[in-house]
Design an enzyme around this catalytic site. Structure first.
Site, PDB file in Angstrom:
ATOM      1  N   TYR A  57      40.623  40.600  52.439  1.00 47.29           N
ATOM      2  CA  TYR A  57      41.999  40.743  52.910  1.00 47.29           C
ATOM      3  C   TYR A  57      42.090  41.282  54.336  1.00 47.29           C
ATOM      4  CZ  TYR A  57      44.194  39.654  48.438  1.00 47.29           C
ATOM      5  OH  TYR A  57      44.640  39.007  47.318  1.00 47.29           O
ATOM      6  N   LYS A  70      30.337  40.976  41.928  1.00 45.71           N
ATOM      7  CA  LYS A  70      29.527  39.752  41.825  1.00 45.71           C
ATOM      8  C   LYS A  70      28.236  40.041  42.588  1.00 45.71           C
ATOM      9  CE  LYS A  70      29.048  35.452  40.552  1.00 45.71           C
ATOM     10  NZ  LYS A  70      28.789  35.046  39.167  1.00 45.71           N
ATOM     11  N   ASP A 106      32.916  37.367  36.552  1.00 49.08           N
ATOM     12  CA  ASP A 106      33.118  36.176  35.714  1.00 49.08           C
ATOM     13  C   ASP A 106      33.041  36.560  34.238  1.00 49.08           C
ATOM     14  OD1 ASP A 106      30.417  36.730  36.200  1.00 49.08           O
ATOM     15  OD2 ASP A 106      29.802  34.635  36.372  1.00 49.08           O
ATOM     16  N   ASP A 111      42.949  41.137  42.525  1.00 43.47           N
ATOM     17  CA  ASP A 111      44.124  40.260  42.571  1.00 43.47           C
ATOM     18  C   ASP A 111      44.039  39.215  41.464  1.00 43.47           C
ATOM     19  OD1 ASP A 111      46.469  39.022  43.617  1.00 43.47           O
ATOM     20  OD2 ASP A 111      45.194  37.479  44.512  1.00 43.47           O
ATOM     21  N   ASP A 150      46.304  38.814  37.475  1.00 37.39           N
ATOM     22  CA  ASP A 150      47.166  37.725  36.998  1.00 37.39           C
ATOM     23  C   ASP A 150      46.732  37.307  35.586  1.00 37.39           C
ATOM     24  OD1 ASP A 150      48.689  37.600  39.389  1.00 37.39           O
ATOM     25  OD2 ASP A 150      48.749  35.404  39.317  1.00 37.39           O
TER      26      ASP A 150
HETATM   27  C1  IPM Z   1      49.617  40.493  44.747  1.00 41.29           C
HETATM   28  C2  IPM Z   1      49.865  39.274  45.612  1.00 41.29           C
HETATM   29  C3  IPM Z   1      49.455  39.537  47.052  1.00 41.29           C
HETATM   30  C4  IPM Z   1      47.959  39.800  47.066  1.00 41.29           C
HETATM   31  C5  IPM Z   1      49.810  38.425  48.045  1.00 41.29           C
HETATM   32  C6  IPM Z   1      51.281  38.107  48.043  1.00 41.29           C
HETATM   33  C7  IPM Z   1      49.398  38.799  49.447  1.00 41.29           C
HETATM   34  O1  IPM Z   1      49.224  38.163  45.082  1.00 41.29           O
HETATM   35  O2  IPM Z   1      50.164  41.570  45.061  1.00 41.29           O
HETATM   36  O3  IPM Z   1      48.935  40.384  43.728  1.00 41.29           O
HETATM   37  O4  IPM Z   1      47.163  38.862  47.149  1.00 41.29           O
HETATM   38  O5  IPM Z   1      47.597  40.970  47.004  1.00 41.29           O
HETATM   39 MN    MN Z   2      48.393  38.535  43.095  1.00 41.84          MN
END
Ligand code: IPM
Ligand code: MN
Ligand code: NAD
Length: 349
Positions: A135, A186, A219, A243, A247
């Site tokens: 990042y 990793k 993984d 990140d 999700d």
């Molecule tokens: C998150 C989002 C952000 C990230 C993006 C919008 C930059 O996906 O907060 O999870 O990758 O951190």
């Molecule tokens: Mn995200």
């Protein structure tokens, strides 16, 4: 007389403009001694006058506020996403909010896409490094637009950065009655960065003999999150892996609409935001799930020491989920406002 704690509010773009006002109503209903100052930073403001965040914005936030509450940033009218980068990643990086805390809790079995999983089987926290890694936007292009083009994207890992987030994870485990910290990387392939994470993790773990230290490649962690989420407790990992796995973890809780997070630097003004983005296709339709933002609000109040108010909000969210007073993404039928109003009224009772 108690003085109110000051919260800077940035609803941002898309569904951020719907879920954040809903969450503010729930905070007001809790009676928390806080006051809000709204900022219009986001795509509309950027398109109107070119402002992403004013020049002294980060100093002002740190100086004048006890916490920051953000919705989401991202708008198809700004294809570069420059405003999101400067506002959201700006807060994380320039305010040095190095630990991104993302709790993963299943509130009701009906929300989980896995078979035969009970709420107590999904109850862990991901601590994501929030200021380094890929990042940092270091890299470059060569021979751009030709068949020979080259792109590099550097993965920056500093000993200080790795050590402080790993220590944060152990301290978080202790403070929250957790028993295990699992570091995920990793290092079998990314040997330089992984090597640093491995050495630092082993060294810091020695200071915490009351907490079990574990390691898993990222993984394998994804597999484990689906096959045996019950085995997970506190996970610490780098920015990009954090990140991605959060999700996946959001799906275990019922989707992105349910997931909360805090961007923390202990002792400094910290920032709280739902895990989801601005969801342009569903924006403006009163269908977005406000629960991720409402649980984020509870996390922020607990961080500010307003534990009773945070607890009331969490209990009301649990009641909403059990009584199906929720939105369509989690299989119910209420709109954003109606769901949040039900939760606010329950909090106020
Ligand atoms: C998150 C989002 C952000 C990230 C993006 C919008 C930059 O996906 O907060 O999870 O990758 O951190
Ligand atoms: Mn995200
Ligand atoms: P997203 O989180 O906006 O949406 C992913 C999926 O989840 C979509 O199907 C969406 O409809 C659904 N969803 C998300 N939140 C929901 C909610 N509260 N209720 C119901 N459904 C919900 O991710 P994306 O589509 O990859 O990104 C859209 C924009 O948001 C992009 O510009 C991206 O960069 C940005 N983004 C911002 C943040 C942030 O500000 N923290 C986080 C992620 C993405």
């Amino acid at each position: 007389m108690t003085t109110n704690q000051r919260i800077a509010v940035v609803p941002g773009d898309g569904i951020g403009k719907e879920v954040i006002p809903s969450a503010l109503d729930v905070i007001r209903a809790s009676g928390a001694a806080v006051e809000f100052t709204l900022f219009d930073w986001g795509a509309d403001r950027y398109l109107a006058d070119g402002t992403t965040i004013p020049p002294d914005g980060f100093q002002m936030l740190a100086r004048d506020f006890d916490a920051i509450f953000v919705g989401a940033l991202g708008d198809p009218r700004v294809p570069t996403n420059i405003h999101a980068k400067e506002i959201l990643l700006g807060m994380r990086f320039k305010m040095d909010l190095y630990a991104n805390v993302r709790p993963v809790r299943l509130l009701d079995a009906s929300l989980c896409p896995l078979k035969n999983v009970a709420p107590e089987d999904v109850n862990f926290t991901v601590i994501r490094e929030n200021t380094e890694g890929v990042y940092m936007d270091m890299g470059g292009n060569l021979k751009c637009g030709t068949p020979d083009e080259v792109a590099t994207q550097e993965d920056i890992n500093t000993r200080k950065g790795v050590e402080r987030v790993i220590r944060f994870a152990f301290e978080y485990a202790r403070a929250n009655g957790r028993k295990k910290v699992l570091m995920s990387d990793k290092s079998n392939v990314m040997t330089f960065a992984g090597g640093l994470w491995q050495r630092v993790f082993k060294a810091v773990a020695k200071e915490y003999d009351d907490i079990q230290a574990q390691h898993m490649y990222v993984d394998a962690l994804c597999l484990q999150m689906v096959r045996e989420p019950r085995s997970l407790d506190v996970i610490v990992t780098n920015n990009m892996f954090g990140d991605i796995v959060t999700d996946l973890a959001a799906a275990l809780q019922g989707g992105l609409g349910m997931a909360a997070s805090g961007n923390i630097h202990p002792g400094r003004t910290s920032m709280f935001e739902p895990v989801h983005g601005s969801a342009p296709p569903i924006a403006g339709k009163n269908i977005a799930n406000p629960v991720g933002s409402i649980l984020t609000a509870a996390m922020m109040l607990a961080h500010l020491g307003l534990n009773a108010e945070a607890q009331k909000i969490e209990s009301a969210v649990l009641a909403a989920v059990r009584e199906r007073k929720t939105t369509v993404d989690v299989g119910s039928s209420l709109g954003t406002r109606e769901c949040a109003t039900w939760i606010a009224e329950t909090v106020a009772r």
